[in-house]
Design a protein around this motif. Structure first.
Motif, PDB file in Angstrom:
ATOM      1  N   ARG A  94      45.386 -20.407 -11.201  1.00 37.56           N
ATOM      2  CA  ARG A  94      45.539 -20.963  -9.857  1.00 37.56           C
ATOM      3  C   ARG A  94      47.009 -21.072  -9.465  1.00 37.56           C
ATOM      4  O   ARG A  94      47.342 -21.194  -8.280  1.00 37.56           O
ATOM      5  CB  ARG A  94      44.892 -22.349  -9.785  1.00 37.56           C
ATOM      6  N   LYS A  95      47.890 -21.025 -10.446  1.00 40.93           N
ATOM      7  CA  LYS A  95      49.321 -21.143 -10.177  1.00 40.93           C
ATOM      8  C   LYS A  95      49.932 -19.827  -9.701  1.00 40.93           C
ATOM      9  O   LYS A  95      51.075 -19.820  -9.224  1.00 40.93           O
ATOM     10  CB  LYS A  95      50.052 -21.617 -11.435  1.00 40.93           C
ATOM     11  N   ALA A  96      49.188 -18.742  -9.836  1.00 38.66           N
ATOM     12  CA  ALA A  96      49.722 -17.440  -9.447  1.00 38.66           C
ATOM     13  C   ALA A  96      49.919 -17.374  -7.939  1.00 38.66           C
ATOM     14  O   ALA A  96      49.077 -17.828  -7.166  1.00 38.66           O
ATOM     15  CB  ALA A  96      48.770 -16.334  -9.904  1.00 38.66           C
ATOM     16  N   ASP A  97      51.026 -16.800  -7.518  1.00 38.89           N
ATOM     17  CA  ASP A  97      51.306 -16.620  -6.098  1.00 38.89           C
ATOM     18  C   ASP A  97      50.712 -15.286  -5.662  1.00 38.89           C
ATOM     19  O   ASP A  97      51.415 -14.286  -5.501  1.00 38.89           O
ATOM     20  CB  ASP A  97      52.818 -16.661  -5.852  1.00 38.89           C
ATOM     21  N   HIS A  98      49.406 -15.277  -5.504  1.00 41.14           N
ATOM     22  CA  HIS A  98      48.680 -14.033  -5.251  1.00 41.14           C
ATOM     23  C   HIS A  98      47.327 -14.369  -4.648  1.00 41.14           C
ATOM     24  O   HIS A  98      46.763 -15.431  -4.945  1.00 41.14           O
ATOM     25  CB  HIS A  98      48.487 -13.262  -6.570  1.00 41.14           C
ATOM     26  N   PRO A  99      46.773 -13.508  -3.789  1.00 37.41           N
ATOM     27  CA  PRO A  99      45.453 -13.783  -3.203  1.00 37.41           C
ATOM     28  C   PRO A  99      44.341 -13.954  -4.237  1.00 37.41           C
ATOM     29  O   PRO A  99      43.304 -14.555  -3.947  1.00 37.41           O
ATOM     30  CB  PRO A  99      45.192 -12.545  -2.333  1.00 37.41           C
ATOM     31  N   LEU A 100      44.548 -13.435  -5.451  1.00 40.64           N
ATOM     32  CA  LEU A 100      43.530 -13.548  -6.490  1.00 40.64           C
ATOM     33  C   LEU A 100      43.656 -14.824  -7.321  1.00 40.64           C
ATOM     34  O   LEU A 100      42.906 -15.005  -8.280  1.00 40.64           O
ATOM     35  CB  LEU A 100      43.606 -12.344  -7.429  1.00 40.64           C
ATOM     36  N   ALA A 101      44.577 -15.691  -6.982  1.00 43.38           N
ATOM     37  CA  ALA A 101      44.781 -16.921  -7.764  1.00 43.38           C
ATOM     38  C   ALA A 101      43.485 -17.719  -7.854  1.00 43.38           C
ATOM     39  O   ALA A 101      42.837 -17.999  -6.854  1.00 43.38           O
ATOM     40  CB  ALA A 101      45.873 -17.769  -7.128  1.00 43.38           C
ATOM     41  N   GLY A 102      43.087 -18.051  -9.083  1.00 45.89           N
ATOM     42  CA  GLY A 102      41.886 -18.841  -9.314  1.00 45.89           C
ATOM     43  C   GLY A 102      40.616 -18.030  -9.478  1.00 45.89           C
ATOM     44  O   GLY A 102      39.568 -18.596  -9.791  1.00 45.89           O
ATOM     45  N   PHE A 103      40.691 -16.727  -9.310  1.00 45.00           N
ATOM     46  CA  PHE A 103      39.502 -15.886  -9.385  1.00 45.00           C
ATOM     47  C   PHE A 103      39.229 -15.409 -10.812  1.00 45.00           C
ATOM     48  O   PHE A 103      40.147 -15.217 -11.606  1.00 45.00           O
ATOM     49  CB  PHE A 103      39.661 -14.645  -8.504  1.00 45.00           C
ATOM     50  N   ARG A 104      37.947 -15.208 -11.100  1.00 50.29           N
ATOM     51  CA  ARG A 104      37.519 -14.438 -12.269  1.00 50.29           C
ATOM     52  C   ARG A 104      37.134 -13.043 -11.792  1.00 50.29           C
ATOM     53  O   ARG A 104      36.486 -12.891 -10.751  1.00 50.29           O
ATOM     54  CB  ARG A 104      36.337 -15.105 -12.966  1.00 50.29           C
ATOM     55  N   LEU A 105      37.502 -12.035 -12.570  1.00 50.74           N
ATOM     56  CA  LEU A 105      37.320 -10.644 -12.184  1.00 50.74           C
ATOM     57  C   LEU A 105      36.559  -9.891 -13.265  1.00 50.74           C
ATOM     58  O   LEU A 105      36.835 -10.059 -14.452  1.00 50.74           O
ATOM     59  CB  LEU A 105      38.677  -9.969 -11.970  1.00 50.74           C
ATOM     60  N   LEU A 106      35.616  -9.067 -12.843  1.00 52.23           N
ATOM     61  CA  LEU A 106      34.873  -8.216 -13.765  1.00 52.23           C
ATOM     62  C   LEU A 106      35.329  -6.781 -13.589  1.00 52.23           C
ATOM     63  O   LEU A 106      35.191  -6.204 -12.509  1.00 52.23           O
ATOM     64  CB  LEU A 106      33.371  -8.323 -13.495  1.00 52.23           C
ATOM     65  N   LEU A 107      35.893  -6.199 -14.655  1.00 49.98           N
ATOM     66  CA  LEU A 107      36.295  -4.794 -14.667  1.00 49.98           C
ATOM     67  C   LEU A 107      35.334  -4.027 -15.558  1.00 49.98           C
ATOM     68  O   LEU A 107      35.035  -4.474 -16.670  1.00 49.98           O
ATOM     69  CB  LEU A 107      37.724  -4.648 -15.201  1.00 49.98           C
ATOM     70  N   LEU A 108      34.890  -2.858 -15.081  1.00 49.16           N
ATOM     71  CA  LEU A 108      33.849  -2.149 -15.823  1.00 49.16           C
ATOM     72  C   LEU A 108      34.200  -0.732 -16.237  1.00 49.16           C
ATOM     73  O   LEU A 108      33.407  -0.096 -16.901  1.00 49.16           O
ATOM     74  CB  LEU A 108      32.541  -2.097 -14.998  1.00 49.16           C
ATOM     75  N   ASP A 109      35.319  -0.200 -15.830  1.00 50.18           N
ATOM     76  CA  ASP A 109      35.626   1.170 -16.224  1.00 50.18           C
ATOM     77  C   ASP A 109      37.066   1.267 -16.705  1.00 50.18           C
ATOM     78  O   ASP A 109      37.861   0.341 -16.557  1.00 50.18           O
ATOM     79  CB  ASP A 109      35.354   2.150 -15.080  1.00 50.18           C
ATOM     80  N   ALA A 110      37.402   2.388 -17.284  1.00 45.61           N
ATOM     81  CA  ALA A 110      38.715   2.560 -17.898  1.00 45.61           C
ATOM     82  C   ALA A 110      39.881   2.381 -16.939  1.00 45.61           C
ATOM     83  O   ALA A 110      40.883   1.759 -17.299  1.00 45.61           O
ATOM     84  CB  ALA A 110      38.782   3.927 -18.578  1.00 45.61           C
ATOM     85  N   PRO A 111      39.812   2.916 -15.688  1.00 49.51           N
ATOM     86  CA  PRO A 111      40.958   2.744 -14.789  1.00 49.51           C
ATOM     87  C   PRO A 111      41.214   1.289 -14.399  1.00 49.51           C
ATOM     88  O   PRO A 111      42.329   0.936 -14.031  1.00 49.51           O
ATOM     89  CB  PRO A 111      40.562   3.568 -13.550  1.00 49.51           C
ATOM     90  N   GLY A 112      40.202   0.436 -14.441  1.00 51.55           N
ATOM     91  CA  GLY A 112      40.387  -0.960 -14.095  1.00 51.55           C
ATOM     92  C   GLY A 112      39.900  -1.333 -12.715  1.00 51.55           C
ATOM     93  O   GLY A 112      40.429  -2.243 -12.081  1.00 51.55           O
TER      94      GLY A 112
END
Length: 333
Positions: A94-112
């Motif tokens: 949540r401290k990140a200065d970014h629109p994704l702050a506080g999010f959990r992300l699911l990555l499913l392939d090699a490129p990301g």
């Protein structure tokens, strides 16, 4: 989402809604989450487009400065290979200065490519799942099918916004559903809506329900690409045959923001081939909503089956979603 099913979004782009609306930065499908090593700057996780042919090093470096997330603000919760996917779950501080702050992300392939997203205590995602959630009010009565269920980002939003909706979700990879239950609150959603949410581990293209679906949400990616079946008009004929009268299909068609595992493939070309296949079956009834703000980084959602009266549609939606109604354009080939 099916491993055939990447729910992706592009975080570095923002939608500018009409002035009368509250500003909602929106992260269209899809996104690449990468680590960049720099000599002068800290290692950072960076969202970037797959095509930088027309971007000078200076411009690209500036984008990295704007969009990068310092590594200390990103935590890997799980990482493993299933039969169908390379699965990673990341959590942004949540401290990140970014629109994704506080999010959990699911990555499913090699490129990301990011396939699912979750923010604690908040339903609106500010991502393309919000666009998918505009579909239920314009459908006839009946169950909604989600082909490419993933961790359940779109399903959760729809179930909370529309108290009478019923969802049948189809996901090829059981490990993705397991991760959704453990890290994305899916188990809680299932317990809360036992009579409204049904999840099947199966090939989404074989989905069926008695008397047909009121509508379908199609989010089918594999290895960073829309699955090849979606470039075949016969697939859309079959999907159309699964609908009730008046039913519609909303599709994450990706775009140049998608980074395929096979570098010979191009996300924008695959998107255009998919739209052409859709239009052969739903001629004159295909509309596209572009979520990007740069030509080289476009990303889109499409709807097949035509648009309803726009004002009635707008007023049927929760206020945070209403500005999407004005963003659709008829597909012109």
């Amino acid at each position: 989402m099916n491993s055939l099913a990447a729910q992706n979004f592009k975080t570095s782009l923002q939608i500018q809604p009409p002035l009368q609306c509250h500003f909602l930065p929106s992260f269209p499908p899809p996104t690449i989450f990468k680590i960049h090593h720099k000599t002068q700057n800290p290692i950072s996780h960076k969202i970037q487009a797959s095509n930088h042919k027309n971007i000078t090093p200076t411009t690209q470096q500036q984008e990295e400065e704007d969009d990068g997330i310092p590594i200390e603000h990103v935590k890997t919760l799980v990482k493993f290979k299933s039969r169908h996917n390379y699965i990673r779950v990341l959590e942004v501080s949540r401290k990140a200065d970014h629109p994704l702050a506080g999010f959990r992300l699911l990555l499913l392939d090699a490129p990301g490519n990011i396939h699912s997203i979750s923010l604690l205590f908040k339903s609106i995602t500010n991502a393309y799942y919000d666009v998918l959630a505009t579909l239920p009010p314009i459908l006839p009565p009946g169950p909604l099918g989600i082909l490419g269920f993933g961790a359940g980002s779109a399903a959760k939003l729809i179930l909370e916004m529309y108290p009478h909706g019923v969802i049948h979700g189809y996901e090829l990879d059981p490990s993705v559903v397991t991760v959704g239950r453990e890290y994305f609150g899916l188990l809680k959603v299932e317990k809360k809506y036992p009579d409204r949410l049904f999840i099947y581990i199966s090939n989404a293209l074989n989905a069926s329900v008695k008397d047909g679906y009121s509508g379908l949400i199609v989010d089918l990616f594999s290895k960073g690409c829309l699955i090849p079946e979606l470039q075949d008009p016969l697939t859309w004929e079959k999907l159309k045959g699964k609908l009730k009268k008046g039913g519609k299909i909303m599709v994450n068609v990706g775009g140049s923001c998608v980074e395929p595992e096979d570098i010979r493939k191009d996300g924008k070309v695959i998107m255009e081939e998919t739209l052409m296949a859709m239009n052969k079956v739903f001629e004159g009834e295909v509309y596209v909503l572009n979520l990007g703000n740069r030509k080289q980084e476009d990303s889109s959602v499409a709807i097949a089956g035509g648009l309803p009266d726009l004002e009635k549609w707008r007023m049927s939606l929760p206020k945070p979603l209403r500005f999407y109604v004005d963003m659709w354009n008829k597909y012109d080939g």
